[in-house]
Design a protein around this motif. Sequence first.
Motif, PDB file in Angstrom:
ATOM      1  N   TYR A 169       0.848  -1.188   0.000  1.00 36.58           N
ATOM      2  CA  TYR A 169       0.000   0.000   0.000  1.00 36.58           C
ATOM      3  C   TYR A 169       0.889   1.246   0.000  1.00 36.58           C
ATOM      4  O   TYR A 169       1.794   1.378   0.842  1.00 36.58           O
ATOM      5  CB  TYR A 169      -0.917  -0.001   1.227  1.00 36.58           C
ATOM      6  N   THR A 171       0.996   5.763  -0.987  1.00 29.82           N
ATOM      7  CA  THR A 171       0.249   6.998  -1.194  1.00 29.82           C
ATOM      8  C   THR A 171       0.837   7.709  -2.398  1.00 29.82           C
ATOM      9  O   THR A 171       2.060   7.804  -2.533  1.00 29.82           O
ATOM     10  CB  THR A 171       0.329   7.888   0.055  1.00 29.82           C
ATOM     11  N   SER A 172      -0.024   8.212  -3.285  1.00 27.25           N
ATOM     12  CA  SER A 172       0.474   8.791  -4.527  1.00 27.25           C
ATOM     13  C   SER A 172      -0.460   9.876  -5.038  1.00 27.25           C
ATOM     14  O   SER A 172      -1.669   9.849  -4.804  1.00 27.25           O
ATOM     15  CB  SER A 172       0.621   7.702  -5.596  1.00 27.25           C
ATOM     16  N   LEU A 189      -3.824  13.408  -3.108  1.00 32.39           N
ATOM     17  CA  LEU A 189      -3.245  12.103  -2.813  1.00 32.39           C
ATOM     18  C   LEU A 189      -4.304  11.019  -2.630  1.00 32.39           C
ATOM     19  O   LEU A 189      -5.330  11.241  -1.997  1.00 32.39           O
ATOM     20  CB  LEU A 189      -2.405  12.194  -1.529  1.00 32.39           C
ATOM     21  N   ASP A 190      -4.001   9.837  -3.155  1.00 30.75           N
ATOM     22  CA  ASP A 190      -4.830   8.648  -2.985  1.00 30.75           C
ATOM     23  C   ASP A 190      -3.972   7.494  -2.482  1.00 30.75           C
ATOM     24  O   ASP A 190      -2.734   7.528  -2.561  1.00 30.75           O
ATOM     25  CB  ASP A 190      -5.482   8.234  -4.309  1.00 30.75           C
ATOM     26  N   ILE A 191      -4.654   6.459  -2.013  1.00 31.19           N
ATOM     27  CA  ILE A 191      -3.970   5.244  -1.562  1.00 31.19           C
ATOM     28  C   ILE A 191      -4.112   4.178  -2.652  1.00 31.19           C
ATOM     29  O   ILE A 191      -5.208   3.907  -3.140  1.00 31.19           O
ATOM     30  CB  ILE A 191      -4.556   4.742  -0.238  1.00 31.19           C
ATOM     31  N   ASN A 213     -10.638   6.130  -0.596  1.00 27.15           N
ATOM     32  CA  ASN A 213     -10.213   7.308  -1.363  1.00 27.15           C
ATOM     33  C   ASN A 213     -11.382   8.250  -1.643  1.00 27.15           C
ATOM     34  O   ASN A 213     -12.479   7.823  -1.993  1.00 27.15           O
ATOM     35  CB  ASN A 213      -9.568   6.866  -2.677  1.00 27.15           C
ATOM     36  N   HIS A 217      -7.199  14.628   0.287  1.00 22.45           N
ATOM     37  CA  HIS A 217      -5.971  13.883   0.529  1.00 22.45           C
ATOM     38  C   HIS A 217      -6.227  12.684   1.447  1.00 22.45           C
ATOM     39  O   HIS A 217      -6.885  12.809   2.488  1.00 22.45           O
ATOM     40  CB  HIS A 217      -4.928  14.775   1.205  1.00 22.45           C
ATOM     41  N   GLU A 218      -5.688  11.518   1.093  1.00 22.38           N
ATOM     42  CA  GLU A 218      -5.579  10.373   1.992  1.00 22.38           C
ATOM     43  C   GLU A 218      -4.100  10.020   2.117  1.00 22.38           C
ATOM     44  O   GLU A 218      -3.330  10.264   1.181  1.00 22.38           O
ATOM     45  CB  GLU A 218      -6.359   9.153   1.491  1.00 22.38           C
ATOM     46  N   GLY A 219      -3.733   9.418   3.254  1.00 22.34           N
ATOM     47  CA  GLY A 219      -2.304   9.227   3.494  1.00 22.34           C
ATOM     48  C   GLY A 219      -1.892   7.847   3.924  1.00 22.34           C
ATOM     49  O   GLY A 219      -2.598   6.869   3.711  1.00 22.34           O
ATOM     50  N   PHE A 232      -5.700   5.138   8.708  1.00 20.35           N
ATOM     51  CA  PHE A 232      -5.131   6.030   7.695  1.00 20.35           C
ATOM     52  C   PHE A 232      -5.519   7.469   8.004  1.00 20.35           C
ATOM     53  O   PHE A 232      -6.403   7.737   8.821  1.00 20.35           O
ATOM     54  CB  PHE A 232      -5.620   5.633   6.292  1.00 20.35           C
ATOM     55  N   ARG A 234      -6.753  11.369   6.687  1.00 18.70           N
ATOM     56  CA  ARG A 234      -7.598  12.006   5.679  1.00 18.70           C
ATOM     57  C   ARG A 234      -7.850  13.451   6.116  1.00 18.70           C
ATOM     58  O   ARG A 234      -7.933  13.750   7.307  1.00 18.70           O
ATOM     59  CB  ARG A 234      -8.927  11.268   5.535  1.00 18.70           C
TER      60      ARG A 234
END
Length: 632
Positions: A169, A171-172, A189-191, A213, A217-219, A232, A234
């Motif tokens: 997993y 983050t991008s 950002l998504d996972i 997602n 942003h998610e991290g 996670f 958010r």
Amino acid sequence: MKHIQLFIVCALISSFSLTAQNSATKKADKLFAKYQFVDAIEAYNKLVEKGEADAYVYSQLAEANYNIYSTEAAEKWYAKAFEAGANDAEMIYKYSEMLKANGKYEASNTQMDKFAAMKPSDDRAMMYKSNPDYLSKILDKGKTFNVQNLDINTATSDFGGTLQDGKLYITSSRNDNRKKYGWNEEPFLDIYEYTLAEDGTYQGEELLDGDINTKYHEGIVSFTPDGKTMYFSRESFFENIYEKDSLSNTKYSVLHLFKATKDSDGFSEVEALSINSPNYSIKNPSVSADGSMIYFASDMPGGYGKFDIYKATLDANGNVGTPENLGQKVNTEGQEMFPYISSDNTLYFSSTGHLGLGGMDVFHTKEIDGKMAPIRNAGTPINSNGDDFAFRMNEETGEGFVSSNREGGKGSDDIYAIKKLQPLCDVLITGTVVDEKTGDVLAGATTSLADANGNILATKTTNAEGVVEYIVECETDTELQVTMEGYESNKVSVDGTNEEEVAVSVALTPIEEIVTPVEVILNPIYFEFDKSNITAKAAFELDNLVQVMNKYPDMVIEATSHTDFRGSDSYNQGLSERRAQTTRQYIISKGIDASRISASGKGETEPAVDCNPCSKDQHQLNRRSQFLIVKQ
């Protein structure tokens, strides 16, 4: 630095002044306030081109470039700002960081000297002043890891790297379907999820299924040991929680932690953690190997810096306990983020406040007996002069990941696979204290670990099993000193080593065993060459005499000092008398009545060994102190 701002400062009102200096800077200031730093830089540069720049404009240019980690430009504009009269301590610190990031270590230290003079009580200043040669020590550590850029990285920001049940997993910001974020003009950002193939590669890029997602942003993620619950970060925009800046009309969120449950359709039942607050951020979760604790970073009130590392308990239902700050040994006035607690309870984290190579560095420590061991820089190549963060490692295989925006990557932030080549350079010293006569373990004995110069590094008491533990850096010579009421103090040298663990035993002699009918027999009392002052080593031994005299309140002692044959008769006589008198004064200072101890120097008149010539060992035997019992 981009990832820090993407996932951290997006949640904060900037610490810089966001008020326009004048009408000429209003447009640029507004862009700066919105964190649209690329556009703000362009606007401030136009003022420079028009000849309308001053210390304020140069400072804003420096800060904007600092925030997007444009190190050379930031260095240039910080220098301009200071030439124009800026004199802010925090800016000087950042200037030193940019110089360091550009490989200008000597110039960086010059700025750190200025920063330390301006803020001498700052954690970062005190660490620097106590260890000004830290850079060479980090660089000379040697290579402990292999580091390799992953094929899955893109031209955008990619970071993280958590393996769970055959899945990776990350983050991008590669999702072009997302709205772009003004800070760096990359998508939100998504996972993502990959499958670990048999050949060790990561295949099948998938945007994580389920309810994880969003358009926000998610991290970085972390899992419970069974892999069924994922934690996670958010943005709080998702919960309609934000603040609005009146100048820029910009909305600012905070970061919250969420948990989700895995089922056949992916992750669902997303739930915000109870420790979230609309007033501060909580992010970067890491669940312990046994699932009983969760570690995270937060800027909640009561911390030591901008972001601190915290921990909290997790019960069987995933309920979170009260957050506990890990303390000032871990946290500084800078930023501490991206904690990772490994299977052997080593805590890894990234920091801008501890001494490093530039930007964020990865550090590690371990909790022993409720206290954190010394903080260690993970060294190169884990760390670089860029930002290095999101460290993860399987302690059994030595494999894991670190993220970095260092030179040579594919994008703004890249994920690197790591493989440990040799143990991280910490040594666990385990000391066991026993009664020399009976062999019984001694609980409650006071122990101190001293460095090669006799300086006390730490002090602890032995547990019920007579055991005490310390962590020191590899190749560090130390001495374990032990004292206990009713026993003669003792110590043992521990030679520096690269071994992960060293076990030593210290036997204490009951105090009455060192008393003979004629004298109290102590270990040698050492003085520095040609000096008579009491040293730390001498004090350690003389405290045993104090114990004896307290145990036998009628005892009267004559302290005699002897020299070897080197030096003239008169010189040796004078030196021995000074040492004897200093010894007597030390005993009196510990509460012993002056009438109970006398002192005399014997020079070389009463040698223990009558030799000519004398060996080094024979000279040592003649350089002695004796404690004769005048009355018992």
